[in-house]
Design a protein around this motif. Structure first.
Motif, PDB file in Angstrom:
ATOM      1  N   HIS A   1     -32.652  69.342  84.985  1.00  0.00           N
ATOM      2  CA  HIS A   1     -33.663  70.298  84.904  1.00  0.00           C
ATOM      3  C   HIS A   1     -35.207  70.030  84.665  1.00  0.00           C
ATOM      4  CE1 HIS A   1     -30.252  73.241  84.055  1.00  0.00           C
ATOM      5  NE2 HIS A   1     -29.744  72.223  83.213  1.00  0.00           N
TER       6      HIS A   1
ATOM      7  N   ASP B   1     -36.956  74.688  87.157  1.00  0.00           N
ATOM      8  CA  ASP B   1     -36.232  75.913  86.380  1.00  0.00           C
ATOM      9  C   ASP B   1     -37.690  76.722  86.239  1.00  0.00           C
ATOM     10  OD1 ASP B   1     -33.355  75.173  85.354  1.00  0.00           O
ATOM     11  OD2 ASP B   1     -34.626  73.315  85.789  1.00  0.00           O
TER      12      ASP B   1
ATOM     13  N   THR C   1     -32.531  77.927  80.981  1.00  0.00           N
ATOM     14  CA  THR C   1     -32.258  77.021  82.224  1.00  0.00           C
ATOM     15  C   THR C   1     -30.936  76.703  82.732  1.00  0.00           C
ATOM     16  OG1 THR C   1     -32.444  75.259  80.638  1.00  0.00           O
ATOM     17  CG2 THR C   1     -34.349  76.043  81.626  1.00  0.00           C
TER      18      THR C   1
ATOM     19  N   SER D   1     -29.603  80.167  84.780  1.00  0.00           N
ATOM     20  CA  SER D   1     -30.377  80.152  86.059  1.00  0.00           C
ATOM     21  C   SER D   1     -29.838  79.345  86.854  1.00  0.00           C
ATOM     22  CB  SER D   1     -32.057  79.947  86.017  1.00  0.00           C
ATOM     23  OG  SER D   1     -32.270  78.764  85.460  1.00  0.00           O
ATOM     24  N   SER D   2     -29.127  78.041  86.482  1.00  0.00           N
ATOM     25  CA  SER D   2     -28.797  77.100  87.491  1.00  0.00           C
ATOM     26  C   SER D   2     -27.128  77.319  87.859  1.00  0.00           C
ATOM     27  CB  SER D   2     -28.979  75.682  87.034  1.00  0.00           C
ATOM     28  OG  SER D   2     -28.341  75.653  85.613  1.00  0.00           O
TER      29      SER D   2
END
Length: 269
Positions: free
Chosen positions: A11, A150, A264, A267-268
């Motif tokens: 990240h 991110d 983060t 979102s990943s």
């Protein structure tokens, strides 16, 4: 850009603000330390080329960068090597020397930081930036594009004059398509060193109101704590790196860092 430098970083988070003096470096430092406290491996890249503060914040003044076969080896702030740092401050012969560079040289230095620093495996790389939306910001965004950062943590103080400049940073993020993870309202009150009561010297709530206006996550308020300054100026076992878990601000950043991790990782995934 070689695969060995940034490809093992899970990240990447930028710490931004359109205003100078709002405490981006202190927020970056405490965010990094709170992530390390969670058992994560963290790197801090200081691209404030004319005013590098991270080496001093982490008690690393006077340390030097070493070369390896893969590139520059970052300076580590702890014995377990869970917190790595790179800054132009490590490359100056005298820490009081000024850096008087035009845009192209700044851009080349940032590109070299991203290409040549051998970070190894990291959970988070935090990028501490100078104020504004100038050469350094454009360079870091362009050179990180293929790694899909991110997002950004945007720092402000409660006053209207700071909020007005931070709005420009939010506009910058929108133009370069950098997600904003959230807003931190720094210097939101003063913690008395005797009774720990918090008094709102500069007012309070400006950052939260701006976050609500833009539909952005509000990550939290961070008061002024005299203990922070004392610990940053202390070397050895009493330094902030070693004493962070005992500080008044530790619980606040534990919450903020937890939210950054949630944002983060979601979102990943």
């Amino acid at each position: 850009m070689t695969d060995t430098n940034l490809s093992k970083i899970k990240h990447i988070v930028l710490v931004l603000s359109g205003k100078g003096g709002v405490g981006k470096s202190s927020v970056t430092t405490q965010l990094a330390l709170s992530l390390v406290d969670k058992g994560l491996k963290v790197g801090v890249l200081d691209i404030d080329l004319t005013g590098p503060s991270i080496p001093r914040m982490l008690g690393l003044d006077g340390r030097q960068v070493h070369q390896s076969s893969q590139g520059w080896v970052p300076v580590y702030a702890d014995e377990r090597k869970n917190l790595a740092c790179m800054s132009i401050g490590f490359l100056l012969s005298n820490k009081n020397d000024s850096v008087v560079w035009r845009g192209p040289k700044k851009t080349a230095m940032i590109k070299q930081f991203l290409q040549d620093v051998c970070w190894g495996e990291l959970d988070y790389l935090l990028v501490d930036t100078p104020p504004g939306t100038s050469d350094e910001h454009i360079a870091i965004i362009e050179n990180l594009k293929e790694y899909s950062p991110d997002g950004a943590v945007v720092v402000t103080t409660p006053q209207g004059v700071a909020i007005a400049d931070v709005r420009k940073e939010l506009s910058f993020c929108k133009k370069v398509k950098l997600p904003v993870l959230g807003v931190v309202e720094n210097m939101s009150g003063f913690v008395c060193p005797h009774c720990t009561e918090c008094t709102n010297i500069f007012a309070s709530g400006g950052g939260e109101a701006m976050a609500n206006e833009y539909g952005i996550e509000f990550l939290g308020r961070v008061p002024i704590d005299p203990g922070f300054t004392t610990m940053v100026e202390t070397d050895g076992e009493g330094s902030y790196v070693h004493s962070f878990a005992k500080s008044n601000l530790f619980p606040i950043f534990k919450t903020i860092s937890g939210r950054v991790v949630d944002l983060t990782t979601s979102s990943s995934s």
